[in-house]
Design a protein around this motif. Sequence first.
Motif, PDB file in Angstrom:
ATOM      1  N   ALA A  47      21.973  23.444 -21.990  1.00  0.00           N
ATOM      2  CA  ALA A  47      21.056  22.820 -21.020  1.00  0.00           C
ATOM      3  C   ALA A  47      21.463  21.369 -20.777  1.00  0.00           C
ATOM      4  CB  ALA A  47      19.617  22.905 -21.534  1.00  0.00           C
ATOM      5  N   GLY A  48      21.639  20.631 -21.866  1.00  0.00           N
ATOM      6  CA  GLY A  48      21.979  19.214 -21.737  1.00  0.00           C
ATOM      7  C   GLY A  48      23.320  19.013 -21.044  1.00  0.00           C
ATOM      8  N   ARG A  49      24.280  19.852 -21.413  1.00  0.00           N
ATOM      9  CA  ARG A  49      25.614  19.738 -20.791  1.00  0.00           C
ATOM     10  C   ARG A  49      25.560  20.042 -19.297  1.00  0.00           C
ATOM     11  NH1 ARG A  49      30.215  19.138 -23.527  1.00  0.00           N
ATOM     12  NH2 ARG A  49      29.912  19.034 -25.773  1.00  0.00           N
ATOM     13  N   ALA A  50      24.788  21.060 -18.956  1.00  0.00           N
ATOM     14  CA  ALA A  50      24.686  21.428 -17.532  1.00  0.00           C
ATOM     15  C   ALA A  50      24.076  20.272 -16.737  1.00  0.00           C
ATOM     16  CB  ALA A  50      23.832  22.688 -17.383  1.00  0.00           C
ATOM     17  N   VAL A  51      23.087  19.604 -17.332  1.00  0.00           N
ATOM     18  CA  VAL A  51      22.457  18.481 -16.634  1.00  0.00           C
ATOM     19  C   VAL A  51      23.461  17.329 -16.507  1.00  0.00           C
ATOM     20  CG1 VAL A  51      20.628  16.739 -16.730  1.00  0.00           C
ATOM     21  CG2 VAL A  51      20.119  19.121 -17.344  1.00  0.00           C
ATOM     22  N   THR A  52      24.166  17.038 -17.594  1.00  0.00           N
ATOM     23  CA  THR A  52      25.153  15.947 -17.556  1.00  0.00           C
ATOM     24  C   THR A  52      26.208  16.203 -16.482  1.00  0.00           C
ATOM     25  OG1 THR A  52      24.843  15.242 -19.813  1.00  0.00           O
ATOM     26  CG2 THR A  52      27.013  14.835 -18.878  1.00  0.00           C
ATOM     27  N   GLU A  53      26.643  17.440 -16.396  1.00  0.00           N
ATOM     28  CA  GLU A  53      27.664  17.765 -15.391  1.00  0.00           C
ATOM     29  C   GLU A  53      27.165  17.413 -13.983  1.00  0.00           C
ATOM     30  OE1 GLU A  53      29.498  21.386 -13.205  1.00  0.00           O
ATOM     31  OE2 GLU A  53      29.095  21.917 -15.303  1.00  0.00           O
ATOM     32  N   ARG A  54      25.913  17.731 -13.707  1.00  0.00           N
ATOM     33  CA  ARG A  54      25.353  17.417 -12.390  1.00  0.00           C
ATOM     34  C   ARG A  54      25.191  15.902 -12.220  1.00  0.00           C
ATOM     35  NH1 ARG A  54      27.245  20.173  -9.452  1.00  0.00           N
ATOM     36  NH2 ARG A  54      25.738  19.838  -7.781  1.00  0.00           N
ATOM     37  N   LEU A  55      24.799  15.218 -13.284  1.00  0.00           N
ATOM     38  CA  LEU A  55      24.631  13.758 -13.189  1.00  0.00           C
ATOM     39  C   LEU A  55      25.973  13.105 -12.867  1.00  0.00           C
ATOM     40  CD1 LEU A  55      22.253  13.118 -16.236  1.00  0.00           C
ATOM     41  CD2 LEU A  55      21.649  13.071 -13.807  1.00  0.00           C
ATOM     42  N   LEU A  56      27.030  13.578 -13.532  1.00  0.00           N
ATOM     43  CA  LEU A  56      28.352  12.985 -13.284  1.00  0.00           C
ATOM     44  C   LEU A  56      28.840  13.305 -11.870  1.00  0.00           C
ATOM     45  CD1 LEU A  56      30.053  13.663 -16.744  1.00  0.00           C
ATOM     46  CD2 LEU A  56      29.187  11.483 -15.846  1.00  0.00           C
ATOM     47  N   HIS A  57      28.353  14.430 -11.355  1.00  0.00           N
ATOM     48  CA  HIS A  57      28.697  14.796  -9.979  1.00  0.00           C
ATOM     49  C   HIS A  57      28.038  13.825  -8.987  1.00  0.00           C
ATOM     50  CE1 HIS A  57      29.209  17.323  -6.404  1.00  0.00           C
ATOM     51  NE2 HIS A  57      27.930  17.114  -6.158  1.00  0.00           N
ATOM     52  N   TYR A  58      26.768  13.541  -9.206  1.00  0.00           N
ATOM     53  CA  TYR A  58      26.043  12.701  -8.248  1.00  0.00           C
ATOM     54  C   TYR A  58      26.303  11.207  -8.442  1.00  0.00           C
ATOM     55  CZ  TYR A  58      23.352  16.807  -6.929  1.00  0.00           C
ATOM     56  OH  TYR A  58      22.989  18.031  -6.478  1.00  0.00           O
TER      57      TYR A  58
ATOM     58  N   VAL B  89      15.546  11.012 -12.251  1.00  0.00           N
ATOM     59  CA  VAL B  89      16.032  12.393 -12.323  1.00  0.00           C
ATOM     60  C   VAL B  89      15.288  13.093 -13.464  1.00  0.00           C
ATOM     61  CG1 VAL B  89      18.027  13.909 -12.631  1.00  0.00           C
ATOM     62  CG2 VAL B  89      18.323  11.677 -11.524  1.00  0.00           C
ATOM     63  N   SER B  90      14.591  14.154 -13.137  1.00  0.00           N
ATOM     64  CA  SER B  90      13.822  14.874 -14.157  1.00  0.00           C
ATOM     65  C   SER B  90      14.612  16.058 -14.697  1.00  0.00           C
ATOM     66  CB  SER B  90      12.496  15.364 -13.573  1.00  0.00           C
ATOM     67  OG  SER B  90      11.634  14.268 -13.360  1.00  0.00           O
ATOM     68  N   VAL B  91      14.437  16.281 -15.985  1.00  0.00           N
ATOM     69  CA  VAL B  91      15.070  17.414 -16.636  1.00  0.00           C
ATOM     70  C   VAL B  91      14.079  18.583 -16.657  1.00  0.00           C
ATOM     71  CG1 VAL B  91      16.104  18.265 -18.782  1.00  0.00           C
ATOM     72  CG2 VAL B  91      16.424  15.863 -18.083  1.00  0.00           C
ATOM     73  N   ASP B  92      14.473  19.688 -16.094  1.00  0.00           N
ATOM     74  CA  ASP B  92      13.705  20.930 -15.989  1.00  0.00           C
ATOM     75  C   ASP B  92      12.588  20.827 -14.948  1.00  0.00           C
ATOM     76  OD1 ASP B  92      13.439  23.579 -16.451  1.00  0.00           O
ATOM     77  OD2 ASP B  92      12.300  23.394 -18.315  1.00  0.00           O
ATOM     78  N   LEU B  93      11.623  19.945 -15.166  1.00  0.00           N
ATOM     79  CA  LEU B  93      10.615  19.694 -14.142  1.00  0.00           C
ATOM     80  C   LEU B  93      10.047  18.293 -14.333  1.00  0.00           C
ATOM     81  CD1 LEU B  93       7.745  22.307 -14.887  1.00  0.00           C
ATOM     82  CD2 LEU B  93       9.201  21.240 -16.540  1.00  0.00           C
ATOM     83  N   PRO B  94       9.484  17.696 -13.271  1.00  0.00           N
ATOM     84  CA  PRO B  94       9.000  16.327 -13.412  1.00  0.00           C
ATOM     85  C   PRO B  94       7.882  16.276 -14.463  1.00  0.00           C
ATOM     86  CG  PRO B  94       9.054  16.997 -11.097  1.00  0.00           C
ATOM     87  CD  PRO B  94       9.277  18.224 -11.915  1.00  0.00           C
ATOM     88  N   SER B  95       7.921  15.292 -15.334  1.00  0.00           N
ATOM     89  CA  SER B  95       6.950  15.256 -16.431  1.00  0.00           C
ATOM     90  C   SER B  95       5.519  15.245 -15.917  1.00  0.00           C
ATOM     91  CB  SER B  95       7.214  14.044 -17.319  1.00  0.00           C
ATOM     92  OG  SER B  95       8.379  14.301 -18.070  1.00  0.00           O
ATOM     93  N   GLY B  96       4.708  16.116 -16.500  1.00  0.00           N
ATOM     94  CA  GLY B  96       3.317  16.274 -16.095  1.00  0.00           C
ATOM     95  C   GLY B  96       3.106  17.556 -15.324  1.00  0.00           C
TER      96      GLY B  96
END
Length: 495
Positions: A31-42, A151-158
């Motif tokens: 999960a964390g790696r997939a998010v990082t990959e997208r962050l590095l993309h943007y 940038v929220s991970v999975d869904l915006p907090s709350g």
Amino acid sequence: MQAVTGEEMGAVDRYVIETLGYPGAMLMENAGRAVTERLLHYYHTGERFLILIGSGNNGGDGFVIARTLKDAKREVHVCLIPPEEKFKGDAKLHKNLYENAGYTWTSYDPIYFQKADIVIDALLGTGISGDIREPYSNVIEAITNAEKTVVSVDLPSGIPGDETTVPEGSLQADRTITLQQPKLSYYTYPARDYYGETEVVPIGIPPTAFEHTVKTKRNVWSASETANHWQPWAASSHKGNHGKVGIIAGSETMPGAAAIAAGAAVKSGAGLTTIATPQSVIPMVAAHVPEATYFPRENEISSFYENKDGIAVGPGTGFDTDGPEILTELIENFEGPLVVDADGLHQLAEMLDRVRARKHPLIITPHPGEMAALIGSSPRDVNSRRFEVAASFAQEHGIYVVLKGPYTLVATPEGEIWINDSGNAGLAKGGSGDVLTGIVLAFVTKTNNIQPAISSAVYMHGYTADYLLERGVPMETMNAMEMIQALPNSFREIR
Ligand SMILES: NC(=O)C1=CN([C@@H]2O[C@H](COP(=O)(O)OP(=O)(O)OC[C@H]3O[C@@H](n4cnc5c(N)ncnc54)[C@H](OP(=O)(O)O)[C@@H]3O)[C@@H](O)[C@H]2O)[C@@H](O)CC1
Ligand SMILES: [K+]
């Protein structure tokens, strides 16, 4: 793609770990790696990250994101919201890995916003319940005031994963990177507005885990599903092959509804379209739909429906006097797919026993107000639990429910839901529903596979509105006749 609630995602998680033997920490790493990959993309021009970490597994994802961003030599500051003793399980394991890699963190302090460009929200995920408690509500307020990109991970907090109320003070994200499956709340308002730009990244959970744990099927219906279910016209076909449809629509005060619904049916591939409307209204409607044939509604209705392959009833009918009788007769005796819309729906609440007893497909296309009238509640109540209302009404009465609105839902007699992902607010006006009725009728008449036909019709309707918008037609001015004229473009592009 299947949409799930937070609770269902938790069940999937347990199944994958306990039954399939996947280590939870591996999923968190994915999960964390997939998010990082997208962050590095943007964000690849030296942006500085501030990662805010909560006590649950969403926070655990945050540690993986922090470690992998730092491995990639990015500037990252990590703040823990709870005291460090609070971390347990996989989140604690990944906290340790982060530390063992030689990386550091601090306790939360708003001062760190100053040195950040991007705030990564790994505070609360699908484990949230109820109103947002301290210290998270404070932290979220500070994020909002800092006016950074969030940038929220999975869904915006709350935001909950399901369709329960959005708590006050939930975080407004600019972007959300959702893990594995879209969450139900993404398809509901006001929750959708909090997500910002959203994408779903796979984290390595196999489909079998969903098949074994998620009992309620809610899938997204989009362009590819529509194209896959397209019914091609054979070169040798004749008009009788393409469905003889009957539309009972229009009245002295609402003749346009008949013209619109029939016009849409004609342009959506109905072979022969016949309109039943009061005698006095026929010349007016005929001027707009010369392709159709006409039937004075005052005549015996059985001779109208007998030779039809599909019937739609309700747009602009008024239906004060003859309505109940016509509807009753159709529900009891018409053996093809029957689409009930608008004024037809107003009568239906009194006939639900007959609806349940009907053996042939019945499709209703209510907006939230009409749905509310059918179940004896309010539009507000319907909008607060669209999935539940559509699925349970469809299942209880053995019918197809098309609950209109942003992300129109198509619920089947089995209680499955298909979420439409085309369309825009330009559709929220008079006449738009009549267009949909015409397309649905044309599509369901040609097949025994009712749900794909309805979903494809709903998709085409929304797609056509999107097409107009893209070509510069403002939402405010978009109208039914333009929609009908634009249908050929949608057909060309989708199939
Ligand atoms: N599913 C999967 O396959 C995978 C899921 N993964 C990830 O896990 C996430 C779900 O994790 P989760 O279940 O640990 O819950 P999560 O959202 O982190 O927060 C729970 C904590 O929040 C708190 N809290 C609760 N309500 C609150 C409130 N109203 N107001 C304030 N605080 C509140 C409460 O803390 P406490 O009050 O105990 O301090 C509780 O302990 C999921 O979104 C995804 O990111 C991935 O790692 C990989 C695989
Ligand atoms: K989050």
